[in-house]
Design an enzyme around this catalytic site. Structure first.
Site, PDB file in Angstrom:
ATOM      1  N   LYS A  17       0.846  -1.206   0.000  1.00 10.08           N
ATOM      2  CA  LYS A  17       0.000   0.000   0.000  1.00 10.08           C
ATOM      3  C   LYS A  17       0.875   1.247   0.000  1.00 10.08           C
ATOM      4  CE  LYS A  17       0.544   1.141   4.668  1.00 10.08           C
ATOM      5  NZ  LYS A  17       1.288   2.275   5.199  1.00 10.08           N
ATOM      6  N   ASP A 154      -3.101  -1.872  10.466  1.00  6.66           N
ATOM      7  CA  ASP A 154      -3.338  -1.785   9.015  1.00  6.66           C
ATOM      8  C   ASP A 154      -3.966  -3.051   8.423  1.00  6.66           C
ATOM      9  OD1 ASP A 154      -2.143   0.653   8.933  1.00  6.66           O
ATOM     10  OD2 ASP A 154      -0.241  -0.035   8.086  1.00  6.66           O
TER      11      ASP A 154
END
Ligand code: C5P
Length: 315
Positions: A17, A154
């Site tokens: 990401k 996350d």
């Protein structure tokens, strides 16, 4: 992320990401920090494969094998022991489901470590999805997301793997639709950064002018930089979107590593739309005008001994 059955094995790819926006809203009583961040999965993947235990391995705890494809002798190495998030995720799922975990996980690492690219978290989400399928548990996304949030801030984002605004510790995930395909060059310098250390360096003080400015701006005008960023991305106004991209952890990271300011300078000179550090660093990305410009820029940067240079795009 979609696990698929290949013969008797199960496989899944786990994306990296980038954070196009990250604001730290303050410290929390639990020691974590309250965040508002826009995260985008990108096409750099670790791979995870699960195979059943052989008859003589039955009843033995799951094993983890790692093939590390990351270059650089000084690059931080993945954790091979029981602390690895793949094994922790598998064990927490087995515990919740009341079964004995089993089999072998094989992880191929391509996502740089200590880079702010979420590699460990993505691997953990992959392990939850893979084990959920391979062990026939069949938990819903919501049930897995709650386990994921306990394992790391996350990890819930990676379970759903689409662009999202993440709030709270990062575990409250609101998917964002309608973003265009974005092309990136990412540079991961030879030195990584510890997330915990960067957060503990972060201070809400006068040496955080960007954060303070944004807060004043919000209070006075009700303006929301994150909304502006998403609106400009959706309209394809990529040059304008650069005005609204920010990372409140960047100055804390720059205090810990001279690479952060060096890479900021490198990207400022390379003709990209926008650039910034991802997560808690140390990788920095540039939003490029096209796939071609991304490839050319990466070729140039690869000659400059900056570390690992990657070309990628949003998923
Ligand atoms: O949740 P995760 O294990 O990824 O976090 C790693 C470290 O980063 C935490 O131990 C904490 O020090 C810091 N952190 C934080 N606030 C967050 C997320 C992470 O302070 N929202």
């Amino acid at each position: 992320m979609f696990p698929c059955k290949v013969g008797s094995a199960w496989e899944v790819v786990a994306p990296a990401k980038l954070n196009l926006y990250l604001d730290v809203l303050g410290g929390r009583p639990d020691g974590f920090h309250e965040l508002e961040t826009l995260m985008l999965p990108v096409r750099i993947y670790d791979s995870l494969r699960w195979t059943a235990a052989s008859p003589e391995e039955n009843g033995v705890a799951p094993a983890l094998r790692i093939r590390n494809l990351l270059s650089g002798a000084d690059a931080p190495q993945p954790d091979l022991g029981p602390g690895n998030l793949v094994l922790r995720a598998a064990e927490s799922l087995a515990r919740a489901a009341g079964i004995a975990p089993c089999g072998t996980f094989e992880l191929i690492k391509r996502i740089p470590i200590q880079a702010g690219m979420g590699g460990g978290s993505s691997d953990a989400a992959a392990a939850l999805l893979l084990a959920n399928a391979a062990w026939g548990i069949g938990y819903s996304y919501e049930r897995l997301a709650s386990l994921a949030g306990e394992l790391g801030s996350d990890i819930p984002f990676f379970l759903q793997s689409s662009a999202a605004i993440c709030r709270g510790r990062g575990e409250q995930v609101e998917p964002v639709a309608g973003l265009p395909l974005l092309h990136f060059v990412v540079v991961k310098p030879p030195v990584g950064l510890s997330t915990a250390e960067v957060f503990s360096r972060w201070r809400r003080s006068s040496d955080q002018p960007a954060t303070l400015r944004r807060e004043t701006e919000r209070i006075e005008t009700g303006d929301r930089p994150l909304s502006k960023l998403i609106a400009s991305l959706r309209h394809g106004a990529l040059a304008e979107s650069g005005i609204w991209m920010q990372n409140a952890l960047e100055s804390a990271a720059a205090e810990l590593s001279p690479w952060i300011n060096r890479l900021r300078q490198v990207f400022a000179e390379c003709g990209c739309y926008a650039h910034g550090m991802t997560g808690s660093g140390s990788a920095t990305f540039g939003v490029m005008r096209s796939a071609r410009q991304a490839r050319r820029t990466a070729q140039l940067l690869a000659t400059r001994r900056l570390g690992t240079v990657l070309v990628t795009a949003s998923c």
